[in-house]
Motif scaffolding. Structure first.
Motif, PDB file in Angstrom:
ATOM      1  N   GLY A 485       0.824  -1.210   0.000  1.00 16.35           N
ATOM      2  CA  GLY A 485       0.000   0.000   0.000  1.00 16.35           C
ATOM      3  C   GLY A 485       0.852   1.252   0.000  1.00 16.35           C
ATOM      4  N   ASN A 489       1.009   4.162  -2.801  1.00 16.50           N
ATOM      5  CA  ASN A 489       0.884   5.567  -2.398  1.00 16.50           C
ATOM      6  C   ASN A 489       1.959   6.407  -3.074  1.00 16.50           C
ATOM      7  OD1 ASN A 489      -0.234   7.707  -0.959  1.00 16.50           O
ATOM      8  ND2 ASN A 489      -0.236   6.593   0.966  1.00 16.50           N
ATOM      9  N   VAL A 498      -5.337   2.302  -0.884  1.00 13.54           N
ATOM     10  CA  VAL A 498      -6.430   2.121   0.078  1.00 13.54           C
ATOM     11  C   VAL A 498      -6.847   0.658   0.143  1.00 13.54           C
ATOM     12  CG1 VAL A 498      -8.885   2.596   0.468  1.00 13.54           C
ATOM     13  CG2 VAL A 498      -7.306   4.474  -0.028  1.00 13.54           C
ATOM     14  N   TYR A 501      -4.213  -1.200   2.214  1.00 13.22           N
ATOM     15  CA  TYR A 501      -4.320  -0.850   3.623  1.00 13.22           C
ATOM     16  C   TYR A 501      -5.540  -1.524   4.245  1.00 13.22           C
ATOM     17  CZ  TYR A 501      -0.945   2.933   2.667  1.00 13.22           C
ATOM     18  OH  TYR A 501       0.158   3.659   2.317  1.00 13.22           O
ATOM     19  N   THR A 502      -6.640  -1.527   3.515  1.00 13.43           N
ATOM     20  CA  THR A 502      -7.869  -2.118   4.029  1.00 13.43           C
ATOM     21  C   THR A 502      -7.701  -3.614   4.241  1.00 13.43           C
ATOM     22  OG1 THR A 502      -9.197  -0.418   2.928  1.00 13.43           O
ATOM     23  CG2 THR A 502     -10.333  -2.444   3.575  1.00 13.43           C
ATOM     24  N   TYR A 515      -3.837   2.730   9.772  1.00 15.07           N
ATOM     25  CA  TYR A 515      -4.947   3.687   9.785  1.00 15.07           C
ATOM     26  C   TYR A 515      -4.454   5.088   9.431  1.00 15.07           C
ATOM     27  CZ  TYR A 515      -7.993   0.128  11.715  1.00 15.07           C
ATOM     28  OH  TYR A 515      -8.746  -1.004  11.877  1.00 15.07           O
ATOM     29  N   ASN A 517      -1.868   5.871   7.502  1.00 11.43           N
ATOM     30  CA  ASN A 517      -1.559   5.948   6.077  1.00 11.43           C
ATOM     31  C   ASN A 517      -2.819   5.887   5.219  1.00 11.43           C
ATOM     32  OD1 ASN A 517       1.017   5.944   7.058  1.00 11.43           O
ATOM     33  ND2 ASN A 517       1.790   4.365   5.698  1.00 11.43           N
ATOM     34  N   ARG A 518      -3.807   5.068   5.633  1.00  9.59           N
ATOM     35  CA  ARG A 518      -5.038   5.026   4.847  1.00  9.59           C
ATOM     36  C   ARG A 518      -5.778   6.355   4.943  1.00  9.59           C
ATOM     37  NH1 ARG A 518      -9.960   0.696   5.581  1.00  9.59           N
ATOM     38  NH2 ARG A 518     -10.351   1.990   7.428  1.00  9.59           N
ATOM     39  N   TYR A 522      -6.986   8.584   1.853  1.00  6.44           N
ATOM     40  CA  TYR A 522      -8.364   9.081   1.719  1.00  6.44           C
ATOM     41  C   TYR A 522      -8.380  10.604   1.572  1.00  6.44           C
ATOM     42  CZ  TYR A 522     -10.865   4.739   2.936  1.00  6.44           C
ATOM     43  OH  TYR A 522     -11.418   3.485   2.931  1.00  6.44           O
ATOM     44  N   ASP A 534     -10.861   7.320  10.067  1.00  8.00           N
ATOM     45  CA  ASP A 534      -9.615   6.614  10.364  1.00  8.00           C
ATOM     46  C   ASP A 534      -8.803   7.335  11.432  1.00  8.00           C
ATOM     47  OD1 ASP A 534      -9.996   4.428   8.786  1.00  8.00           O
ATOM     48  OD2 ASP A 534      -8.617   5.018   7.190  1.00  8.00           O
TER      49      ASP A 534
END
Length: 699
Positions: A485, A489, A498, A501-502, A515, A517-518, A522, A534
């Motif tokens: 992820g 990025n 995303v 990360y999810t 969380y 980084n996500r 976002y 997050d």
């Protein structure tokens, strides 16, 4: 936690006295948990709570258990008979001879937060509803239970799950003591009249009292039982401990092996059984990341073993695993001292080799003052020793393993090409010498390390290929998805970032970085609501995460929620008053609310701490300009340009201020420089420069 109902902290000398305060109060769905670390070692309390709760949840809501299977089975290994282990990794499956990766010290907090999430999900009206849980002997809990109980007190409201924490006095763990003071109401148990018990006689009465103490696994707080136990001849005490250890072993509950069984074996009649029990507990604890317990078992084991041939395997295990745990805990001086003691105590090549490697890692990874040259000297010793190994496969594996350590040192001194060569050649050697199913864990580590090196070199497509490959080999290891992820990025492929990360979140106990980084991804995608969600969760599991607090404050400010932004900024600054970016953000909040003097103080303070903070320079100049101090803005921007000579915004802002002062020639020069550096406001800059040229009469 808000200002609602508090949890209860019952302190008192005796268990009976404490129980008198909660027995009538605890009603409905209630659980009584023994927390003394002597019983089951790490996670005595957390594991017992899970053993009582999980089976009933598994019957009705198995999907909730499945989501938290990793943390549940780590804290309560006996539940493997009830809960399928569905997320094994090469790390968790590796046989001892091939275990080359140990977990981060932070993993235990991930496990704790995951179990707290599980408990919050089941203590809702549509599931189990409100629970009451009594934790007895919590003051004597192990470090990881202290971490668990303190987090539970902070994150779970008493209206949802009322906790009664029982201690003899203050809690032994600092984290727990702090949480009790903050989140629980303390009640002192009244002293009850002592029961008349004679322990001065001989025979059956004394033996009965002593047996009660041993049957309590040393947790009894009754003085007459301890006195009777201590009055027995040593052989009789040993016999009681032998019998109790055998009883617990026969029960088959795994976790007794990490608390009561080694405690009894140490006091029993067999030194060999004591060493074996302590070593078994040590091996388990280091494998799950329970490093404080690893150190405890290692030091206890070293009291029984020596460097003789008969004890060598035990002594080396107690020493080597303890030094690893000490390093993970940041106690590096102790780790090095123990390693040097091992070198002085034996001429074993195995010890010399592994101490050389471990010491190299201390100097390049763990010591506060790193010394990569000293690390190189030690790792070269390890590599040299590895060449003397007769077995071809073992020689190849050890050589590659130590060269991987050398690659880390090369990365730290910015010799990235050399690091890549070492890792690549290591992969090739293992592929030639080993069978496809041998040392899968370390071979996956090499692929991952190569991917990280390639990413650092901005060879993104090659890095992505290696990340894809290692995830195919070890799909349940969450850090691989997290790192992929991060790569997406960097590549600007935010939707895929995303997604990764999810997936890391879905297969792992929660960890703050994913969380954070996500949320950033976002935010870049314009999904502010998801980013805020997050950041909210991040700060729930880690209230000290300053960058998370800074970013959430920024999002609040952009949304016009200045009160919420101020709360985050001020709470962050309470943790770190010297955080320049938080001070800068506070300055922006003050500007938004019209407190211009306060804004100037905050921005000035930020620059006093970090003279190169571009955002603070820019916003201070804007503030001064808006306060009709154009010359002050120019002076501020002069200082800023010295720090950031390539920042186009500084030239644009300074030109504007110079233009307002009638310094046309200087303004033209700055507008031209801003255009040269490139910016989004090119049309406006050209128009303003034209105005200045007209004022000069040169157009």
């Amino acid at each position: 936690m808000g200002q609602g109902q508090k949890h209860r902290w019952v302190s008192g000398r005796m268990r009976d006295e404490r129980a008198a305060l909660y027995q009538g109060r605890v009603q409905g769905l209630a659980f009584h948990i023994e927390s003394h670390q002597r019983l089951r070692g790490p996670y005595t309390a957390a594991g017992e709570l899970l053993r009582q709760v999980v089976p009933m949840v598994m019957e009705r809501w198995p999907e909730v258990v499945e989501r938290h299977v990793v943390e549940i089975l780590t804290m309560a290994p006996e539940l493997r008979s009830v809960v399928p282990a569905s997320r094994e990794t090469l790390t968790s499956l590796a046989i001892p001879e091939e275990r080359t990766r140990y977990y981060s010290r932070m993993r235990t907090m991930r496990l704790t937060n995951g179990v707290v999430d599980f408990l919050k999900k089941i203590t809702v009206p549509e599931r189990l509803g409100r629970l009451q849980v009594v934790f007895e002997h919590a003051g004597d809990c192990e470090v990881l239970d202290g971490e668990f109980l303190s987090t539970l007190l902070r994150r779970v409201h008493a209206e949802q799950m009322e906790l009664t924490i029982c201690t003899q006095g203050d809690a032994g763990q600092p984290l727990l003591q702090e949480a009790l003071v903050r989140y629980a109401e303390r009640v002192e148990a009244p002293v009850l009249a002592a029961k008349e018990t004679c322990v001065n006689g001989q025979g059956e009465e004394i033996l009965t009292l002593a047996e009660r103490f041993v049957q309590s696994d040393g947790t009894s707080d009754r003085s007459e039982e301890l006195t009777a136990y201590e009055s027995l001849p040593e052989r009789e005490r040993q016999a009681l401990h032998d019998r109790r250890a055998d009883e617990l072993t026969a029960l088959g509950d795994t976790s007794w092996q990490y608390g009561a069984i080694p405690w009894h074996r140490e006091r029993g009649s067999s030194a060999l059984m004591a060493m074996e029990a302590l070593r078994h507990a040590l091996e388990y604890c280091i494998n799950i990341g329970a490093y404080e317990a690893t150190v405890d078992f290692g030091l206890r084991g070293r009291k029984w073993a020596d460097w003789s041939d008969a004890h060598f395997a035990h002594m080396w295990a107690f020493t080597f695993k303890t030094t690893n745990a000490l390093a993970a805990l940041g106690r590096t001086e102790e780790a090095e001292a123990m390693s040097m003691d091992a070198l002085a105590s034996t001429d074993s090549v195995r010890v010399q080799t592994q101490v050389a490697y471990a010491t190299a890692m201390l100097y390049t990874r763990h010591h506060a003052n790193r010394d990569h040259e000293t690390a190189r000297q030690w790792i070269e010793k390890a590599i040299s020793y590895a060449q003397t190994i007769e077995d071809e496969k073992m020689r190849a594996f050890r050589t590659v393993f130590y060269n991987n350590g050398l690659a880390l040192i090369e990365m730290h001194v910015n010799r990235i090409e050399e690091a890549l060569r070492l890792v690549t050649e290591g992969q090739q050697l293992l592929n030639r010498v080993l069978a496809p199913d041998e040392h899968l864990l370390h071979r996956s580590v090499l692929i991952h390390n190569k991917a990280l090196i390639l990413a650092s070199m901005k060879r993104y497509e090659e890095a992505l290929a290696d990340f894809n490959r290692v995830i195919e080999i070890d799909p349940n290891y969450p850090e691989y998805h997290f790192d992929r992820g991060n790569l997406y990025n960097k590549m600007g492929r935010l939707e895929e970032a995303v997604e990764n990360y999810t997936h890391a979140i879905e297969i792992s106990p929660p960890f703050p970085e994913v969380y954070f980084n996500r949320a950033g991804a976002y935010s870049r995608l314009g999904m502010a609501e998801k980013a805020l969600a997050d950041y909210d969760y991040l700060l729930d599991i880690d209230p000290t995460h300053l960058d998370g607090r800074l970013n959430r404050a920024t999002l609040f400010l952009e949304a016009g929620e200045t009160a919420l932004a101020r709360q985050d900024a001020e709470e962050g600054l309470a943790l770190d008053p010297t955080h320049a970016q938080l001070l800068c953000t506070l300055g922006l909040i003050e500007m938004a609310e019209g407190r211009l003097d306060a804004a100037q103080r905050a921005l000035t303070a930020a620059l006093e701490i970090d003279a190169g903070l571009l955002e603070a320079h820019v916003n201070l100049s804007v503030l001064l300009f808006e306060c009709d101090d154009a010359q002050g803005a120019v002076d501020a921007l002069n200082r800023a340009v010295q720090q950031h000579p390539e920042a186009n915004v500084l030239y644009f802002n300074r030109a504007w201020a110079l233009q307002s002062l009638g310094h046309w020639q200087e303004a033209v020069a700055d507008y031209s420089k801003a255009l040269e550096l490139g910016c989004d406001e090119a049309e406006e800059i050209r128009a303003r420069r034209e105005t200045c040229l007209q004022a000069l009469g040169t157009n």
